[in-house]
Scaffold this motif. Structure first.
Motif, PDB file in Angstrom:
ATOM      1  N   THR A  80      -7.965   2.786   6.067  1.00 24.34           N
ATOM      2  CA  THR A  80      -8.652   3.968   5.551  1.00 24.34           C
ATOM      3  C   THR A  80      -8.498   5.175   6.465  1.00 24.34           C
ATOM      4  OG1 THR A  80     -10.794   3.533   6.623  1.00 24.34           O
ATOM      5  CG2 THR A  80     -10.375   2.424   4.521  1.00 24.34           C
ATOM      6  N   VAL A  81      -8.030   4.967   7.677  1.00 32.34           N
ATOM      7  CA  VAL A  81      -7.882   6.088   8.612  1.00 32.34           C
ATOM      8  C   VAL A  81      -6.408   6.414   8.868  1.00 32.34           C
ATOM      9  CG1 VAL A  81     -10.068   5.568   9.710  1.00 32.34           C
ATOM     10  CG2 VAL A  81      -7.983   4.623  10.678  1.00 32.34           C
ATOM     11  N   ASP A  83      -2.850   8.113   7.667  1.00 26.80           N
ATOM     12  CA  ASP A  83      -2.324   9.156   6.800  1.00 26.80           C
ATOM     13  C   ASP A  83      -0.862   9.368   7.165  1.00 26.80           C
ATOM     14  OD1 ASP A  83      -1.732  11.443   5.324  1.00 26.80           O
ATOM     15  OD2 ASP A  83      -3.671  12.360   5.700  1.00 26.80           O
ATOM     16  N   GLN A 259      -7.692  14.814   8.617  1.00 24.37           N
ATOM     17  CA  GLN A 259      -8.526  13.930   7.808  1.00 24.37           C
ATOM     18  C   GLN A 259      -8.630  12.522   8.400  1.00 24.37           C
ATOM     19  OE1 GLN A 259     -10.185  15.202   4.988  1.00 24.37           O
ATOM     20  NE2 GLN A 259     -11.364  13.324   5.259  1.00 24.37           N
ATOM     21  N   ASN A 263     -12.035  10.426   9.066  1.00 27.53           N
ATOM     22  CA  ASN A 263     -12.233   9.128   8.423  1.00 27.53           C
ATOM     23  C   ASN A 263     -12.596   8.044   9.427  1.00 27.53           C
ATOM     24  OD1 ASN A 263     -11.559  10.373   6.038  1.00 27.53           O
ATOM     25  ND2 ASN A 263      -9.520   9.484   5.891  1.00 27.53           N
ATOM     26  N   PRO A 280     -15.789  12.204   4.371  1.00 21.94           N
ATOM     27  CA  PRO A 280     -15.467  10.809   4.050  1.00 21.94           C
ATOM     28  C   PRO A 280     -16.533  10.135   3.222  1.00 21.94           C
ATOM     29  CG  PRO A 280     -14.951  11.273   6.346  1.00 21.94           C
ATOM     30  CD  PRO A 280     -15.720  12.458   5.830  1.00 21.94           C
ATOM     31  N   HIS A 282     -17.641   7.151   3.273  1.00 25.82           N
ATOM     32  CA  HIS A 282     -18.489   6.189   3.961  1.00 25.82           C
ATOM     33  C   HIS A 282     -19.559   6.844   4.846  1.00 25.82           C
ATOM     34  CE1 HIS A 282     -15.370   7.034   7.006  1.00 25.82           C
ATOM     35  NE2 HIS A 282     -16.275   6.681   7.906  1.00 25.82           N
TER      36      HIS A 282
END
Length: 283
Positions: A80-81, A83, A259, A263, A280, A282
């Motif tokens: 999720t982190v 990119d 981003q 994240n 984010p 979460h």
């Protein structure tokens, strides 16, 4: 070969996200390269071990992730982190002309080797594009523009050409320009500016700290408390924000924040973000 392009620069309303959509990941146009080309080790970030070139067990036939909506709870917060800054679709659709590694397995290894190179080039493009939006950096805009166009030209070369790129040397050259950009952009910040470049600030108690115009390039801020800290105009390129508490922090006007860094951190509804980045899910 696609036509080379020259990129516009000036304007306070410009942003690397709005003006360069090619620097945003388009997973639908990629052959799942981040899920295949890159290795990862079983840890707090990944539930299992995976070698480079080995498809993740969660990768589906359509190159989409089978657990995309529940990565964190499934033990894959590291995904999720990540990119690629648009490198995945560039390699898939331009370098290899839309031919995927399953259809052409003889090109798979070359595609997987090129992807990390392209990812680094696209990251540099992202930083250069942001630098060119900063009015304070106008004295070196021509140098920044040349570096951006030269780097973009490299990304449009053949797989063989990309494999020969000395990324480390290129990063050193561009980093020197980005550092000059940072110094120009932070020069007008009043008061004494902290220099924490590359500092070990793991778990540091910096709640409410005045970090306006600070140099936090490459700083280790893992699990640090930056709640309600003022980070306006701080240089955050390469800062490690894993589990950093950014609740209530002011990140507007920060330099080179991405981003993936957000994240990786923890924040809340009161965290002030640059308009080009997204809160984010979460948090």
């Amino acid at each position: 070969m696609p036509q080379e392009r020259e990129f516009p620069t000036d304007g306070p309303s410009a942003s690397p996200d709005r003006d360069r959509p090619d620097l945003q990941a388009d997973c639908g146009s990629c052959f799942g390269l981040c899920c295949v080309a890159l290795p990862f080790a079983a840890s707090a970030d990944f539930a299992v071990n995976k070698d480079a070139g080995q498809p993740c067990t969660n990768l589906q036939a359509d190159f989409r992730c089978g657990i995309h909506t529940r990565l964190r709870e499934s033990g894959f917060p590291g995904c999720t982190v990540f990119d690629c800054f648009g490198a995945g679709q560039k390699v898939s659709q331009i370098t290899f002309g839309g031919q995927d590694w399953r259809q052409a397995p003889d090109t798979a290894r070359q595609m997987f080797d090129v992807f990390p190179v392209m990812r680094q080039l696209h990251e540099l493009l992202r930083y250069l594009t942001e630098a060119l939006t900063l009015p304070a950096a106008r004295p070196i805009h021509s140098e920044l523009r040349n570096a951006l166009n030269d780097t973009d030209r490299l990304t449009r070369g053949s797989a063989e050409t990309l494999a020969q790129v000395d990324v480390a040397a290129l990063r050193d050259d561009i980093n020197a320009l980005l550092l000059r950009t940072s110094e120009l952009a932070r020069a007008d910040v009043p008061g004494r500016k902290r220099n924490h470049r590359g500092a070990d600030l793991i778990g540091a108690k910096l709640k409410g700290a005045d970090l306006r115009g600070a140099n936090l390039r490459g700083a280790y801020l893992i699990a640090a408390d930056l709640g309600n800290a003022d980070l306006r105009a701080a240089d955050l390129i390469g800062a490690d924000f894993r589990d950093t508490d950014l609740s209530g922090a002011d990140l507007t006007g920060t330099l080179f924040l991405t981003q993936p860094q957000l994240n990786a951190a923890k924040g809340d509804a009161t965290t002030k973000l640059p308009p080009t980045l997204t809160r984010p899910a979460h948090w």
